[in-house]
Motif scaffolding. Structure first.
Motif, PDB file in Angstrom:
ATOM      1  N   LEU A  64      40.750  11.081  21.201  1.00  0.00           N
ATOM      2  CA  LEU A  64      39.924  12.268  20.995  1.00  0.00           C
ATOM      3  C   LEU A  64      40.131  13.199  22.179  1.00  0.00           C
ATOM      4  CD1 LEU A  64      36.541  10.891  19.626  1.00  0.00           C
ATOM      5  CD2 LEU A  64      38.313  12.106  18.397  1.00  0.00           C
ATOM      6  N   ILE A  65      40.559  14.421  21.872  1.00  0.00           N
ATOM      7  CA  ILE A  65      40.871  15.403  22.895  1.00  0.00           C
ATOM      8  C   ILE A  65      39.949  16.600  22.685  1.00  0.00           C
ATOM      9  CG2 ILE A  65      42.702  16.855  23.849  1.00  0.00           C
ATOM     10  CD1 ILE A  65      44.637  14.929  22.258  1.00  0.00           C
ATOM     11  N   LEU A  96      43.691  17.837  13.447  1.00  0.00           N
ATOM     12  CA  LEU A  96      43.996  16.437  13.172  1.00  0.00           C
ATOM     13  C   LEU A  96      45.508  16.272  13.177  1.00  0.00           C
ATOM     14  CD1 LEU A  96      43.260  13.557  12.222  1.00  0.00           C
ATOM     15  CD2 LEU A  96      43.200  14.442   9.896  1.00  0.00           C
ATOM     16  N   ILE A  97      46.001  15.366  14.022  1.00  0.00           N
ATOM     17  CA  ILE A  97      47.435  15.092  14.100  1.00  0.00           C
ATOM     18  C   ILE A  97      47.629  13.593  13.925  1.00  0.00           C
ATOM     19  CG2 ILE A  97      49.499  15.193  15.544  1.00  0.00           C
ATOM     20  CD1 ILE A  97      48.067  17.627  16.948  1.00  0.00           C
ATOM     21  N   ASN A 151      37.958  13.653   4.588  1.00  0.00           N
ATOM     22  CA  ASN A 151      36.515  13.500   4.797  1.00  0.00           C
ATOM     23  C   ASN A 151      36.194  12.155   5.431  1.00  0.00           C
ATOM     24  OD1 ASN A 151      36.028  16.011   3.712  1.00  0.00           O
ATOM     25  ND2 ASN A 151      35.609  15.236   1.658  1.00  0.00           N
ATOM     26  N   THR A 152      36.947  11.118   5.048  1.00  0.00           N
ATOM     27  CA  THR A 152      36.753   9.789   5.632  1.00  0.00           C
ATOM     28  C   THR A 152      36.968   9.850   7.141  1.00  0.00           C
ATOM     29  OG1 THR A 152      37.496   8.704   3.613  1.00  0.00           O
ATOM     30  CG2 THR A 152      37.587   7.407   5.624  1.00  0.00           C
ATOM     31  N   ILE A 153      38.035  10.504   7.562  1.00  0.00           N
ATOM     32  CA  ILE A 153      38.374  10.558   8.981  1.00  0.00           C
ATOM     33  C   ILE A 153      37.358  11.385   9.767  1.00  0.00           C
ATOM     34  CG2 ILE A 153      40.071  11.462  10.619  1.00  0.00           C
ATOM     35  CD1 ILE A 153      42.229  10.624   8.578  1.00  0.00           C
ATOM     36  N   TRP A 154      36.927  12.512   9.216  1.00  0.00           N
ATOM     37  CA  TRP A 154      36.042  13.411   9.950  1.00  0.00           C
ATOM     38  C   TRP A 154      34.578  13.004   9.898  1.00  0.00           C
ATOM     39  CZ3 TRP A 154      37.805  16.405  13.499  1.00  0.00           C
ATOM     40  CH2 TRP A 154      39.090  16.935  13.413  1.00  0.00           C
ATOM     41  N   ASP A 170      39.782  17.422  18.940  1.00  0.00           N
ATOM     42  CA  ASP A 170      41.001  17.226  18.153  1.00  0.00           C
ATOM     43  C   ASP A 170      41.234  15.724  18.070  1.00  0.00           C
ATOM     44  OD1 ASP A 170      41.320  19.938  18.072  1.00  0.00           O
ATOM     45  OD2 ASP A 170      42.920  20.014  19.567  1.00  0.00           O
ATOM     46  N   ILE A 171      41.694  15.260  16.914  1.00  0.00           N
ATOM     47  CA  ILE A 171      42.001  13.852  16.731  1.00  0.00           C
ATOM     48  C   ILE A 171      43.514  13.692  16.718  1.00  0.00           C
ATOM     49  CG2 ILE A 171      41.826  11.861  15.198  1.00  0.00           C
ATOM     50  CD1 ILE A 171      39.260  13.074  14.075  1.00  0.00           C
TER      51      ILE A 171
END
Length: 135
Positions: free
Chosen positions: A25-26, A32-33, A51-54, A67-68
């Motif tokens: 996490l930056i 998202l990268i 949506n799952t990731i966020w 940023d992920i």
């Protein structure tokens, strides 16, 4: 700068089925990268996966602050997305201890331990047996 970000203490590790995700996490504006490719492109623009990731960040209202960056290997897209979610949640808990109490009731910190069962000899799959013939 990049060396600072990708250190062992900054990793949120997530696993699901055969997928393993190392999540960083930056501070940023909500990008998202995944594996050096933009997140929506990697996940084939599937909103369910995105949506799952966020979702852990949305619960904490932090989706536009980080940023992920995820390095994922193994499994399919569903397992990878869920492993990234676990990694994000774990990383948020490392950053601030009070996040744990908020994320725990949503189930974001629970590792889904279900994996594919091994095939057994004499059977077609893990449990499927050949058709029984009485005569």
């Amino acid at each position: 700068m990049a060396e600072l970000i990708f250190q062992k203490n900054n990793i949120g590790l997530g696993k699901r089925k055969r997928a393993v995700a190392r999540v960083f996490l930056i501070p940023g504006e909500g990008n998202l990268i995944i594996n050096k490719v933009s997140g929506p492109q990697y996940l084939q623009y599937n909103n369910t996966y995105l949506n799952t990731i966020w979702s852990p960040l949305q619960v904490l209202n932090l989706e536009k602050q980080f940023d992920i960056v995820a390095l994922v290997n193994g499994g399919g897209l569903t397992g990878q997305a869920q492993s990234i979610q676990l990694g994000v949640a774990r990383q948020l808990c490392k950053m601030e201890k009070q996040n744990r109490a908020i994320l725990k009731p949503f189930g974001f910190l629970t590792r889904d331990s279900r994996i594919k069962e091994r095939k057994k000899y004499g059977l077609r799959k893990a449990r499927k047996a050949p058709q029984y013939s009485k005569r």
